[in-house]
Design an enzyme around this catalytic site. Structure first.
Site, PDB file in Angstrom:
ATOM      1  N   THR A   4      -3.195   5.355  -4.142  1.00  0.00           N
ATOM      2  CA  THR A   4      -2.090   6.194  -3.285  1.00  0.00           C
ATOM      3  C   THR A   4      -0.677   5.803  -3.948  1.00  0.00           C
ATOM      4  O   THR A   4       0.096   6.707  -4.277  1.00  0.00           O
ATOM      5  CB  THR A   4      -1.745   5.563  -1.651  1.00  0.00           C
ATOM      6  N   THR A   5      -0.745   4.722  -4.584  1.00  0.00           N
ATOM      7  CA  THR A   5       0.563   4.230  -5.349  1.00  0.00           C
ATOM      8  C   THR A   5       0.632   5.040  -6.752  1.00  0.00           C
ATOM      9  O   THR A   5       1.735   5.806  -7.106  1.00  0.00           O
ATOM     10  CB  THR A   5       0.655   3.009  -5.748  1.00  0.00           C
ATOM     11  N   ASP A  38       0.841  -1.306  -0.062  1.00  0.00           N
ATOM     12  CA  ASP A  38       0.064  -0.089  -0.155  1.00  0.00           C
ATOM     13  C   ASP A  38       0.787   1.251   0.141  1.00  0.00           C
ATOM     14  O   ASP A  38       1.881   1.511   0.811  1.00  0.00           O
ATOM     15  CB  ASP A  38      -0.749  -0.008   1.108  1.00  0.00           C
ATOM     16  N   ASP A  72      -9.298  -0.047   2.368  1.00  0.00           N
ATOM     17  CA  ASP A  72      -9.358   0.700   0.946  1.00  0.00           C
ATOM     18  C   ASP A  72     -10.635   0.261   0.197  1.00  0.00           C
ATOM     19  O   ASP A  72     -11.403   1.039  -0.258  1.00  0.00           O
ATOM     20  CB  ASP A  72      -8.009  -0.064   0.164  1.00  0.00           C
TER      21      ASP A  72
END
Length: 544
Positions: A98-99, A65, A396
């Site tokens: 987020t990545t 994550d 998530d």
């Protein structure tokens, strides 16, 4: 240092202060962003690698994550710090992506470097980036998205599956999808025509090591890691009357140090009686309402425990504030700050069952009700590390369900949206004139980093596949759903693969990545200096 006309140099900044300015700063910032993006790059897509991070205490975090990885990394460079900040913003805002946001921001910054080296003014690059962002938001909303029916669980399940496909929990996909949808449906509340889905407050994840991951479930109600105070109190009560308190059931002692001088022996018993009376008064005020259960956030003295046990009341103490708020949602009770204020309407009667269950070595208290709007997800698993990772993944997926319920629009995943937007920007850029068109087109090239990284991570041939994907998108405007299958590296139509992302997540990725790049491109001077020299050395704030 400055030099006046024909004068000796004038020193403006104090000693030990370092100043970097102009092109050097911008290159430094761009390199910092690229470095952070490279750390995260292999963690994108279903074939993502895990990162193993050790904190100073020796604890281990294993995750893919983006936000969790960057949270554990300590960096010194100010531009790198702001990159880490955007991953946190993305996580709080939408819970997913987020990545992608880090990789995209790093790539947008890298594309700006060419123009800065050609002596293009940063302001022109910024204007082109802003223009591109506005156009992309419009295209994503109007052209490249489809509506979704939020009442159809199968539709929402597809979205959650595409989110969880890249996570460790993908092996238990159906279980995770059902948990997410059930939990969000439970806590969904409509107030004055506005939908409120507050995951942070009303959906608690309780981690219990042991058992199998398949044993995880959603409990409609509250699960507390607490046991009853006295062995003789009841462990199971159906349709209990519940009182929630936020005060001590103890004798109030003096605030600061209080000293009592006792002259006679009888005075001791008088003081003890006084203490007993005060506690009895508190307990009588509670008993008058005939509750079955008393929960308080503070302590309960042995004496109060004795009085309540005699009245057949079960009590639990030292709850967290957040748990108490959830309990009040489950049973409909009002949290009271003083026993003298207790009224009959403050008693909660909506809970259907109170039960204390022993799981492994610990006792857990369940307060459940079918109609409640607060829930607890109980996670089981072989070890703490596994459960922690499953919890991050579930967070998530809960956010994804919430995003779809609030903004029911979907966009294709697997880099299809990025590719479609890239093609549009290419076409729009061709119609523009002036210097701005080049940085504008650069955003289109930067967007290709998402499908490219997906192909890289599953070991495909990057150049061949990217050329094919560009050709498919250029052939026909209807091919906007074509993207990369992150498992095999093949090019497929996302309608067939059923990989869709919530529009809110992708838009937030674009906005955050480009806004951050714009902010960092504006910086042309970094002054770093220390107020004091620590240990006789000058401390340097800015590494190169």
């Amino acid at each position: 240092m400055m030099r006046g006309a024909g004068q000796s140099p004038i020193i403006v900044l104090s000693q030990g202060t370092k100043r970097e300015s102009g092109h050097q700063v911008q290159v430094g910032n761009i390199n910092a962003c690229k470095t952070i993006a490279d750390v995260i790059r292999t963690s994108l897509g279903p074939r993502a690698m895990l990162k193993m991070l050790m904190d100073p205490m020796g604890g281990i975090v294993m995750t893919n994550d983006g936000n969790a990885i960057l949270r554990e990394i300590t960096v010194k460079h100010p531009a790198a710090k702001s990159m880490i900040e955007i991953a946190r913003t993305q996580d709080e805002e939408t819970g997913d992506g987020t990545t992608s946001v880090i990789i995209l921001a790093g790539e947008v910054m890298a594309h700006a470097q060419t123009y800065l080296e050609q002596k293009t003014h940063p302001t022109l690059i910024i204007q082109a980036y802003r223009q591109a962002l506005e156009d992309m938001i419009q295209w994503a909303e109007k052209k490249f998205s489809r509506d979704v029916d939020t009442s159809d669980d199968a539709e929402i399940a597809k979205v959650v599956k595409s989110c969880l496909g890249t996570k460790m929990i993908s092996k238990w996909m159906d279980l995770a999808v059902n948990i997410s949808i059930e939990a969000v449906k439970t806590i969904r509340v409509e107030k004055a025509g506005v939908r409120e889905i507050d995951i942070k407050r009303y959906c608690r994840i309780e981690k219990i090591p042991g058992g199998r991951i398949e044993d995880s479930q959603v409990i409609k109600g509250v699960v507390l890691n607490k046991d009853i105070l006295h062995a003789k109190m009841r462990r199971r009560i159906e349709n209990p009357r519940i009182v929630l308190l936020d005060c001590n059931l103890e004798y109030k002692k003096g605030e600061s140090q209080t000293s009592l001088e006792i002259m006679r022996e009888e005075d001791i018993s008088a003081i003890l009686e006084q203490e007993e009376q005060a506690i009895r008064k508190q307990c009588d005020e509670i008993i008058a309402l005939k509750p079955d259960l008393v929960f308080t956030e503070k302590g309960i003295s042995d004496l109060a425990q004795h009085f309540l046990l005699k009245a057949g009341i079960t009590c639990l103490r030292r709850l967290k504030k957040t748990d108490n708020n959830r309990l009040s949602r489950v049973c409909g009770a009002r949290i009271v700050h003083d026993t003298s204020d207790l009224r009959d309407e403050d008693v909660g009667t909506q809970a259907e069952l109170f039960e204390v269950v022993k799981i492994a070595d610990e006792y857990y208290t369940y307060v459940t009700s079918e109609k409640t709007t607060a829930c607890t997800v109980v996670l089981r698993g072989p070890s703490k590390d596994v459960i922690n990772e499953v919890e991050r993944n579930l967070q998530d997926s809960l956010h994804v369900v919430r995003n779809v319920m609030i903004n029911p629009k979907l966009v294709p995943g697997g880099g299809a949206l990025e590719m479609a937007l890239s093609r549009e920007i290419e076409e729009q850029g061709a119609k523009m004139d002036g210097v701005k068109k080049w940085p504008y087109k650069a955003i289109g090239l930067a967007l290709e980093v998402i499908p490219r990284t997906l192909i890289q991570n599953c070991g495909g041939s990057t150049i061949r596949k990217m050329t094919e994907l560009r050709a498919i998108h250029a052939q026909d405007a209807k091919n906007w759903t074509f993207g990369v299958d992150g498992v095999t590296g093949d090019l497929v139509d996302m309608n067939k693969l059923e990989i869709w992302d919530p529009l809110a997540v992708r838009l937030q990725v674009l906005k955050t990545a480009i806004e951050t790049s714009v902010m960092l491109l504006r910086i042309d001077d970094i002054v770093s200096g220390t107020k004091k020299a620590v240990g006789g050395e000058k401390q340097e704030m800015m590494p190169h």
